[in-house]
Design a protein around this motif. Structure first.
Motif: not given
Length: 77
Positions: A5-8, A63-77
Motif C-alpha cells: 500500500s501507499q502508506d506501506k 519477476y516483479n514480486e511486489v508492486f509498490e503503490m507510488p505516492q501522488d507526487e510520483e505519478v506524472e500525467v
C-alpha cells in the motif's frame, strides 16, 4: 499479485482492484470478500488510472514480486 500500500502498512495478495472517489480525491481499493482495503489515494482520476495501468503492466513481468503503490507526487500525467 502482491501489492504494498501507499502508506506501506499493508502488504496484500490482490486479485481485484477498483478506483473510486471524487475527482480530486480518488482512491484505489482492493476488493475483498469481507473487506475492501485502500491501497492508495491520488489527487485526480487521471493519476489513479495511470497507477492502475502500471499495476496491469506489472502483471506482464513475472519477476516483479511486489508492486509498490507510488505516492501522488510520483505519478506524472
Amino acid at each position: 499479485m502482491w501489492i504494498r500500500s501507499q502508506d506501506k502498512r499493508l502488504l496484500i495478495n490482490v486479485s481485484n482492484v477498483y478506483v473510486g472517489g471524487m475527482e480530486d480525491n480518488v482512491e484505489i481499493y482492493q476488493i475483498g470478500e469481507q473487506f475492501n482495503y485502500q491501497l492508495g489515494r491520488y489527487s485526480s482520476l487521471e493519476k489513479a488510472l495511470k497507477v492502475l495501468d502500471a499495476i496491469e503492466e506489472s502483471l506482464e513481468y513475472p519477476y516483479n514480486e511486489v508492486f509498490e503503490m507510488p505516492q501522488d507526487e510520483e505519478v506524472e500525467v
